[in-house]
Design an enzyme around this catalytic site. Structure first.
Site, PDB file in Angstrom:
ATOM      1  N   ASP A 230       0.490  -1.128   0.221  1.00 42.56           N
ATOM      2  CA  ASP A 230       0.087   0.289  -0.203  1.00 42.56           C
ATOM      3  C   ASP A 230       0.743   1.022  -0.325  1.00 42.56           C
ATOM      4  OD1 ASP A 230      -2.829   1.260   0.585  1.00 42.56           O
ATOM      5  OD2 ASP A 230      -1.728   2.331   2.080  1.00 42.56           O
TER       6      ASP A 230
ATOM      7  N   GLU B  91      14.995 -14.540   0.201  1.00 42.16           N
ATOM      8  CA  GLU B  91      15.644 -15.172   1.151  1.00 42.16           C
ATOM      9  C   GLU B  91      14.352 -16.696   0.561  1.00 42.16           C
ATOM     10  OE1 GLU B  91      16.337 -14.841   5.156  1.00 42.16           O
ATOM     11  OE2 GLU B  91      17.077 -13.078   3.958  1.00 42.16           O
TER      12      GLU B  91
END
Length: 547
Positions: free
Chosen positions: A206, A267
Site C-alpha cells: 500500500d 531468501e
C-alpha cells in the site's frame, strides 16, 4: 520455512490476480462483516474463474477507522475476521486449489493505537521517540510546513503530551512511520518475515512511495497542471491535488529500502511484490525506478487506467507511455479496485451498455502486456452502488460529501445467491447495504448461463491462458484513425492481432497489405472479416492470427 506454492519463480509475470475485500466478501458468523472463513468458503468460485492468485485487503488487528488500513498489530488477525488459525486454513485451501496468496502490507503508517505509537507519543526520550515523524511547531504554533492529508486538511496533528506535531498522510489516527530510522525498517521487515514464514506468496504494498519524507520538511510547491496527465493524486474536489508533492513522498531513500524488502523475499523464493504508486504525472517514472534492475519491486500499478476515460487514444497513450518509460520493469493493470468507482459505471455511457462494456473491458484487459488484477464482483458486471450519506462508512467520502461520495459504492457486499437474504452475503445486517440491482446479478443468477458476464470472464481468462503471447509476449501498436485500438501480441511463432472498437458506432479496419490474418475469435464477439476488411459493431473486438 514453508515453500511458496508452486515452483516457478516468475509465476507473477502475466498472472491474473483477484482482489478480495474480506469485509465485503462472505460473512459466516452473522455479524454483517465478511471474514476469513468466508474467503475459504468461496475460494472455489475464485479458482473457477481461472485466476492465478488472490490479493487480500487488510485483515490485521485494527480499530477499523480506515477499514483496516490503520493497523494496530501486524502479526495477528482482527477478531472481526477470525483468527490466525482461520488464516492458515484459508492459505492451505488456496494452495490446494492452485491459488497464490498475496496480502496487503500497510507499512507507511500505523494506527495511533499501535503499541509503537503509544510509546512514541509518551515522551520525547522514550525508546521509540523517533519511530514516527515528529516536528516542532512554527513560532506561531502552526504546522511545520504546508503538507496536506489525502483525506482532507493539514497533514499534521498536534499532540499535547510531546507538544509537537506528527505527520499523517491520511487520517490523523494513521501516524506515519519514520523510515529514516533503521530500527523502524528492521521492525517492519520482521513483520514481513512473520507472514512469509506462514507461507504467503507475496505482498501488495500500500502507498509504496510514501515510506520516506524529506528530512528538511520543505514546503511542497503548487502544482502546475499537466493537461496530458493520465493519473491524478486526488479527485478535483480535494485540495491535495493542488500541490506538487516533491517532499512528502517518493524520496530517493525509498529505493534502498525496497532493495532490503526484495532481499528478504528472495531468501524465500517464489514470492512477489506489487506496489501501489500514486505520484501524479510522475507515476510512470516512479514505477520505472521501483521495478528496474530486478532488485526492488517485482511490479507496480498506477491509477492511469482507474479513471473515467474509455477511449482508444487513452489506452494507447497509457500503454505506450509505460513501454517507453519502464524499459525493464513490469506493470500490473487494473480497471477497478476498492478505492475507485466500479469501471462499468465509469466506462458505460448508458445503463443499457453496462453488460457489453463489462465484457469488452475484460477482453481488453486480458489482451494487455503485463499482470492483470480483477476486483471482486467485476466478474458479475456489478455497477457502482448509490448510497445515501447516512449509509456511508468511508471517512474519505464523509469528509468530502456531497462533492465526492467516497469509496463505499464499490465496497458493498458480494452477491452470491439472488433469493437469499442479503444475496447470500450475510444472515445478519450487512455493514453496507445490498442493492436490488446487484442482487439480480448474483453468482447463481449467472452460473452456467450462456452469454452471462460471469461466463464471459471464465472464457476470456481461459483464452488468455491458452495463448502464450498474451502472458508475456511483445505488444506493438498499429496506426489507426484513433477510434480503434489496434495492436499485436507476439511470442516465438505465435502472433495475434487485436482490433478494439470502444465507440458507440460501427467501425471498419482495413488490414494492411503486409499482414495476412485468419480469425481467432475472442469469446463473445463475432465481427465480420472479409477481403482484408474487419467490420466491427459498436463495443466490439476482433482477434486474428497473423501468418
Amino acid at each position: 520455512m514453508p515453500a511458496a506454492s508452486g515452483s516457478d519463480e516468475n509465476w507473477w509475470r502475466g498472472a491474473v490476480i483477484y482482489q478480495v475485500y474480506p469485509r465485503s466478501f462472505q460473512d459466516t458468523d452473522g455479524d454483517g462483516m465478511g471474514d476469513l472463513r468466508g474467503v475459504t468458503r468461496r475460494l472455489p468460485h475464485i479458482a473457477s474463474l481461472g485466476v492465478d492468485a488472490i490479493w487480500l485487503s487488510p485483515f490485521f488487528t485494527s480499530p477499523q477507522a480506515d477499514m483496516g488500513y490503520d493497523v494496530s498489530d501486524y502479526c495477528d488477525v482482527d477478531p472481526m475476521f477470525g483468527t490466525l488459525a482461520d488464516f492458515d486454513e484459508m492459505l492451505a485451501e488456496a494452495h490446494r486449489l492452485g491459488l497464490k496468496v498475496i496480502i496487503d502490507q500497510v507499512i507507511s503508517h500505523t494506527s495511533d493505537r499501535h503499541p509503537w505509537f503509544v510509546e512514541s507519543r509518551s515522551s520525547r526520550t522514550n525508546a521509540k521517540a523517533d519511530w514516527y515523524v515528529w516536528a516542532d511547531p512554527k513560532p506561531d504554533g502552526t504546522a511545520p510546513n504546508n503538507w496536506l492529508s489525502i483525506f482532507g486538511g493539514p497533514g499534521w496533528e498536534w499532540d499535547g503530551v510531546r507538544r509537537q506535531y506528527y505527520l499523517h498522510n491520511f487520517l490523523s489516527s494513521q501516524p506515519d512511520l519514520n523510515f529514516h530510522n533503521p530500527e523502524v525498517q528492521e521492525a517492519v521487515l520482521a513483520t514481513v518475515r512473520f507472514w512469509l514464514d506462514r507461507g504467503v506468496d507475496g505482498f501488495r504494498l500500500d502507498t509504496a512511495n510514501f515510506y520516506f519524507h524529506d528530512r528538511l520538511l520543505r514546503d511542497n510547491p503548487p502544482l502546475v497542471p499537466d493537461p496530458d496527465a493520465t493519473s491524478r493524486d486526488a479527485p478535483e474536489v480535494n485540495p491535495y491535488g493542488m500541490q506538487d508533492h516533491l517532499y512528502d513522498k517518493t524520496q530517493p531513500e525509498n529505493l534502498d529500502f525496497l532493495r532490503r524488502f526484495r532481499a528478504v523475499l528472495d531468501e524465500y523464493g517464489g514470492r512477489a511484490t506489487v506496489g501501489e504508486v500514486g505520484d501524479g504525472s510522475r507515476s510512470l517514472q516512479t514505477v520505472a525506478a521501483y521495478t528496474s534492475g530486478g532488485d526492488k519491486l517485482h511490479m507496480c500499478y498506477t491509477f492511469d487506467l482507474l479513471g473515467p476515460e474509455f477511449t482508444a487514444r487513452h489506452f494507447r497513450r497509457c500503454v505506450e507511455n509505460f513501454q517507453s518509460t519502464v524499459t525493464d520493469g513490469w506493470v500490473c493493470w487494473a480497471f477497478s479496485n476498492h478505492d475507485v468507482m466500479r469501471h462499468v459505471s465509469r466506462f458505460a455511457l448508458r445503463e443499457a451498455d453496462r453488460e457489453r462494456v463489462a465484457k469488452l473491458a475484460i477482453s481488453l484487459l486480458a489482451s494487455l502486456r503485463g499482470t492483470i488484477c480483477l476486483y471482486q464482483g467485476e466478474e458479475l458486471g456489478l455497477p457502482e452502488a448509490e448510497l445515501a450519506f447516512e449509509e456511508l462508512r468511508d471517512p474519505y467520502g464523509i469528509r468530502f460529501w456531497p462533492a465526492f461520495a467516497g469509496r463505499d459504492g464499490c465496497r458493498t457486499p458480494m452477491v452470491w445467491e439472488r433469493e437469499l437474504s442479503n444475496a447470500g452475503f450475510s444472515a445478519g445486517t450487512p455493514w453496507l447495504p445490498v442493492r436490488d440491482g446487484h442482487r439480480m446479478l448474483a453468482v447463481d443468477a449467472q452460473e452456467g448461463v450462456e452469454g452471462a458476464v460471469l461466463e464471459h470472464y471464465r472464457q476470456t481468462l481461459g483464452f488468455r491462458r491458452a495463448q502464450s503471447a498474451l502472458v508475456d509476449g511483445d505488444m506493438v501498436f498499429l496506426g489507426t484513425n484513433q477510434d480503434l485500438l489496434v495492436f499485436t501480441r507476439e511470442k516465438d511463432d505465435e502472433r495475434l492481432l487485436f482490433v478494439f472498437n470502444l465507440t458507440q458506432e460501427p467501425q471498419t479496419f482495413h488490414l494492411p497489405a503486409t499482414l495476412v490474418a485468419e480469425p481467432h475469435p475472442m469469446p463473445g464477439f463475432a465481427p465480420v472479416f472479409a477481403d482484408n476488411a474487419i467490420k466491427l459493431a459498436a463495443l466490439d473486438v476482433f482477434c486474428g492470427r497473423l501468418r
